[in-house]
Design a protein around this motif. Structure first.
Motif, PDB file in Angstrom:
ATOM      1  N   SER A  32      30.408  58.703  45.082  1.00  0.00           N
ATOM      2  CA  SER A  32      29.421  57.721  45.543  1.00  0.00           C
ATOM      3  C   SER A  32      29.891  56.294  45.309  1.00  0.00           C
ATOM      4  N   GLY A  33      30.980  56.118  44.595  1.00  0.00           N
ATOM      5  CA  GLY A  33      31.480  54.767  44.343  1.00  0.00           C
ATOM      6  C   GLY A  33      32.498  54.744  43.231  1.00  0.00           C
ATOM      7  N   TRP A  34      32.978  53.551  42.934  1.00  0.00           N
ATOM      8  CA  TRP A  34      34.001  53.415  41.902  1.00  0.00           C
ATOM      9  C   TRP A  34      33.949  52.075  41.197  1.00  0.00           C
ATOM     10  N   GLN A  35      32.780  51.455  41.195  1.00  0.00           N
ATOM     11  CA  GLN A  35      32.658  50.202  40.455  1.00  0.00           C
ATOM     12  C   GLN A  35      32.770  50.481  38.966  1.00  0.00           C
ATOM     13  N   LEU A  36      33.408  49.586  38.278  1.00  0.00           N
ATOM     14  CA  LEU A  36      33.655  49.727  36.848  1.00  0.00           C
ATOM     15  C   LEU A  36      32.350  49.796  36.062  1.00  0.00           C
ATOM     16  N   GLY A  37      32.198  50.821  35.241  1.00  0.00           N
ATOM     17  CA  GLY A  37      31.065  50.951  34.334  1.00  0.00           C
ATOM     18  C   GLY A  37      29.737  51.311  34.967  1.00  0.00           C
ATOM     19  N   VAL A  38      29.703  51.591  36.263  1.00  0.00           N
ATOM     20  CA  VAL A  38      28.467  51.929  36.963  1.00  0.00           C
ATOM     21  C   VAL A  38      28.351  53.453  37.057  1.00  0.00           C
ATOM     22  N   SER A  39      27.144  53.974  36.875  1.00  0.00           N
ATOM     23  CA  SER A  39      26.944  55.411  37.005  1.00  0.00           C
ATOM     24  C   SER A  39      27.062  55.811  38.471  1.00  0.00           C
ATOM     25  N   ASN A  40      27.909  56.787  38.717  1.00  0.00           N
ATOM     26  CA  ASN A  40      28.160  57.287  40.067  1.00  0.00           C
ATOM     27  C   ASN A  40      27.887  58.787  40.095  1.00  0.00           C
ATOM     28  N   ILE A  41      27.838  59.330  41.298  1.00  0.00           N
ATOM     29  CA  ILE A  41      27.539  60.750  41.475  1.00  0.00           C
ATOM     30  C   ILE A  41      28.646  61.399  42.279  1.00  0.00           C
ATOM     31  N   LEU A  42      29.059  62.588  41.841  1.00  0.00           N
ATOM     32  CA  LEU A  42      29.913  63.422  42.679  1.00  0.00           C
ATOM     33  C   LEU A  42      28.981  64.250  43.550  1.00  0.00           C
ATOM     34  N   ARG A  43      29.148  64.156  44.842  1.00  0.00           N
ATOM     35  CA  ARG A  43      28.298  64.916  45.768  1.00  0.00           C
ATOM     36  C   ARG A  43      29.050  66.163  46.200  1.00  0.00           C
ATOM     37  N   VAL A  44      28.458  67.314  45.913  1.00  0.00           N
ATOM     38  CA  VAL A  44      29.038  68.601  46.287  1.00  0.00           C
ATOM     39  C   VAL A  44      28.298  69.076  47.527  1.00  0.00           C
TER      40      VAL A  44
END
Length: 175
Positions: A32-44
């Motif tokens: 869902s993204g790759w900003q530093l220190g931000v919570s992201n989600i892996l979408r399966v």
């Protein structure tokens, strides 16, 4: 050596998760993204599944037998080991792996949710489908004490998704 960016670190994590899950069923895993220190989600996204994060597990004869729900959050972090250029790594910050029967009745689950969901922030296991057990009493006048096995948080170490996939294949015969 290629530079490790936040994007490449998150994509590497998605590749690792996808590789493990493709041992069970055809899936795609996206970030869902790759900003530093931000919570992201892996979408399966499993092929043929209407629900995101749900993978249908089949026996060797391809007959469906179980469902695996996968929910993984991650954060991209600066890797302090490199002094020349900034380098990044993607770290899992929360996971929930749930194995259910085909009617979606939860059988067991591995959880690690260090923030917000419950008071138990350490990795743990639920035997969701287990019945309560009753401890014997010392006196005939006392009621037996019920232990709700399905609601207990059995402590575990962190469970890497490939470990769970290996268990599902070797112990439950799916894949």
């Amino acid at each position: 050596m290629a530079e490790i960016t936040g994007k490449s670190a998150s994509e590497a994590l998605a590749t690792l998760v996808g590789r493990a899950l493709r041992c069970l069923a055809p899936v795609e895993v996206v970030t869902s993204g790759w900003q530093l220190g931000v919570s992201n989600i892996l979408r399966v996204m499993a092929h043929g599944s209407a629900a995101p994060g749900v993978v249908q597990l089949s026996r060797a004869d391809r007959s469906p037998v179980l469902l695996l729900k996968v929910s993984i959050d991650y954060a991209v972090m600066l890797d302090g080991s490199s002094s020349r250029r900034p380098s990044y790594r993607a770290e899992i910050s929360r996971y929930i792996y749930v194995v259910s029967d085909l009617s979606e009745r939860e059988l067991f689950a591995y959880h690690w949710h260090p923030f917000g969901v419950s008071d138990v922030g350490t990795p743990h296991f639920h035997v969701s489908a287990a019945r309560d057990i009753f401890l014997p009493t010392q006196s005939a006048n006392q009621r037996a004490e019920a232990i709700p096995l399905g609601k207990l948080h059995f402590p575990t170490n962190h469970i890497a998704l490939p470990e769970l996939v290996r268990f599902l294949i070797t112990e439950l015969g799916v894949g």
